[in-house]
Scaffold this active site. Structure first.
Site, PDB file in Angstrom:
ATOM      1  N   LYS A  51     -40.496  25.127  89.072  1.00 40.73           N
ATOM      2  CA  LYS A  51     -41.298  26.216  88.498  1.00 40.73           C
ATOM      3  C   LYS A  51     -42.428  25.592  87.696  1.00 40.73           C
ATOM      4  CE  LYS A  51     -41.116  30.740  88.309  1.00 40.73           C
ATOM      5  NZ  LYS A  51     -40.469  31.684  89.216  1.00 40.73           N
ATOM      6  N   GLY A  83     -46.862  32.065  93.621  1.00 44.99           N
ATOM      7  CA  GLY A  83     -47.218  32.915  92.488  1.00 44.99           C
ATOM      8  C   GLY A  83     -46.006  33.325  91.668  1.00 44.99           C
ATOM      9  N   ASP A  84     -46.272  33.908  90.538  1.00 41.32           N
ATOM     10  CA  ASP A  84     -45.268  34.551  89.672  1.00 41.32           C
ATOM     11  C   ASP A  84     -46.097  35.456  88.758  1.00 41.32           C
ATOM     12  OD1 ASP A  84     -42.169  34.148  88.958  1.00 41.32           O
ATOM     13  OD2 ASP A  84     -43.193  34.383  87.049  1.00 41.32           O
TER      14      ASP A  84
HETATM   15  N1  GLU Z   1     -41.939  33.421  91.669  1.00 39.27           N
HETATM   16  C1  GLU Z   1     -41.070  33.917  92.694  1.00 39.27           C
HETATM   17  C2  GLU Z   1     -39.624  33.761  92.275  1.00 39.27           C
HETATM   18  O1  GLU Z   1     -39.318  33.880  91.104  1.00 39.27           O
HETATM   19  C3  GLU Z   1     -41.413  33.352  94.068  1.00 39.27           C
HETATM   20  C4  GLU Z   1     -41.386  31.868  94.181  1.00 39.27           C
HETATM   21  C5  GLU Z   1     -41.917  31.334  95.508  1.00 39.27           C
HETATM   22  O2  GLU Z   1     -42.282  32.110  96.358  1.00 39.27           O
HETATM   23  O3  GLU Z   1     -41.931  30.101  95.647  1.00 39.27           O
HETATM   24  O4  GLU Z   1     -38.733  33.558  93.047  1.00 39.27           O
END
Ligand code: GLU
Length: 443
Positions: free
Chosen positions: A125, A164-165
């Site tokens: 992350k 994204g997030d």
């Molecule tokens: N941020 C999203 C999650 O919490 C997606 C992460 C991604 O697609 O790599 O899973």
């Protein structure tokens, strides 16, 4: 003191002040006692300590120039948590609350979530305390380019693939991708959540929300309940919330609420999702604009405390948004099921109330795994230079979500914790990662 509690104390003492990280670790550890007893190898190879220590944590300065010509400084992060199952995979969050604890809790969660998808992706992350709210496109571009100028050293299509997030959507991913490509002179699937016209995957935008509803539908069906005509409260008004609402409506449910950080809307006739999309996606305005058009709906400013009676509650905003008080409101009003669209949106006290009262509870690791699953499909699509249709991706997503439910349900029964899907998710995710780590030796 039990082995697990000793380890938990040690991990907390080694990572002081990281409260969200402690919370995420405690959530997994509470179910590991019998797992360790059954598999002494996990103790022998000290998996518990190894799995809580990120492989690598990168922290860096991001300097950029705002529209008034001032030089701004932000902090950037990438936590490469565990790559036992595949390249590090997980989103980037741009939000003023971002700090080491938040990054580590999200990275830790991601490891087990990604394991549950059954796809070859490890967990990581990243993000920044940069606040995209109120910034011009030029400022966002300038920030993203500076962010990537450091991050590109550490990522790659076989190493680490961000997405994204909160605060990072297709626009930010585009700026980040453009800068990566320029620095590397390589066109690689190094980010997911790209726009469709340059390597993005159809249904990625919808995936977390749709996936959440596929999961909920499966959980309800296994308990002989139909989603049709049920009332649903949703928090949030971002990507996850919007597409959760859209799918809930298309499956015959009535969505009553949505929220943002200023307040929430309650539409007793059922949320008009096209209007929400118009306000949030096209006009990029606050959710209260909704009531200017739907005059029968109400807007309440302040924190949403889940005080609107509903059958199903879907917290899709942010961590620890649904606390004990909100959980009591939901229980009082006869909620049947709660499923987490955001990461760790329910506090431990709220979760305890749900489990003690036999409310069907879908934990984030399982319930919101649809987003990262479609990201993994985007990665494979980029590797083979292929494009799948919306229907193909959507049907793969449905399949993945139902496999996740099946897996965690079976594991919860195996450990005599029937219908405790939180236990099932934590145990199943842990075992998959732990076994891969042991197979690869002490590294
Ligand atoms: N941020 C999203 C999650 O919490 C997606 C992460 C991604 O697609 O790599 O899973």
């Amino acid at each position: 003191m039990s082995y697990i509690n000793e380890k938990l104390d040690y991990i907390i003492s080694q990572n002081p002040n990281e409260t969200e990280f402690h919370q995420a670790v405690s959530e997994v550890f509470q179910y590991l006692g019998p797992v360790i007893e059954k598999n002494p190898e996990y103790k022998k190879y000290n998996i518990i300590e190894r799995i809580c220590e990120p492989d690598r944590q990168i922290k860096f300065r991001i300097s950029w120039v705002d529209d008034s010509g001032n030089v701004q400084v932000n902090r950037g992060y990438r936590v490469q948590f565990n790559n036992a199952i595949g390249p590090y995979k997980g989103g980037l969050r741009f939000h003023p609350t971002v700090n080491t604890s938040i990054m580590k809790f999200l990275g830790f969660e991601q490891v087990f979530k990604n394991a549950l998808t059954g796809l070859p992706i490890g967990g990581g992350k990243g993000g920044s305390d940069f606040d995209p709210k109120g910034k011009s496109d030029r400022e966002i571009m300038s920030f993203c380019q500076s962010f990537m100028t450091e991050l590109f050293h550490h990522i790659g299509p076989d190493t680490d693939v961000p997405a994204g997030d909160i605060g990072v959507g297709a626009k930010e991913i585009g700026f980040l991708f453009g800068q990566y490509k320029r620095l590397k002179n390589a066109y690689q699937g190094v980010l997911t959540g790209k726009s469709i016209n340059y390597g993005g995957c159809l249904a990625r935008k919808e995936a977390t929300g749709y996936g959440l509803l596929y999961f909920v539908d499966e959980m309800l069906r296994q308990n002989n309940i139909s989603l049709k005509d049920k009332t649903v409260c949703i928090s949030g008004a971002g990507n996850v919330a919007i597409y959760a609402a859209e799918k809930a409506i298309s499956l015959g449910a009535k969505v009553l609420t949505m929220s943002d950080s200023s307040g929430y809307i309650f539409d007793p006739m059922g949320i008009d999702i096209d209007l929400v999309k118009e306000v949030k996606e096209n006009q990029r305005k606050r959710i209260h604009e909704y009531i200017n058009v739907r005059t029968n709906a109400k807007y309440f400013s302040g924190k949403f405390e889940w005080n609107i009676p509903c059958d199903i509650a879907l917290p899709c905003a942010t961590q620890n948004e649904l606390d004990e008080k909100s959980a009591l409101n939901l229980l009082k009003n006869g909620v049947t099921a709660v499923a987490e669209g955001a990461n760790m949106p329910c506090t431990p006290e709220a979760i305890k109330l749900f489990l003690d009262n036999n409310i069907l509870f879908g934990p984030a690791k399982a319930a919101n795994a649809g987003g990262v699953s479609v990201s993994a499909i985007e990665m494979s699509q980029n590797s083979v230079r292929q494009v799948y249709s919306f229907e193909e991706v959507d049907s793969k997503l449905k399949n993945i979500m139902s496999n996740i439910f099946e897996k965690i349900s079976t594991v919860s029964t195996e450990y005599s914790l029937n219908k405790n899907y939180l236990a099932g998710a934590n145990i199943a995710g842990f075992i998959k990662v732990a076994d891969a780590m042991i197979a690869q030796g002490v590294v």
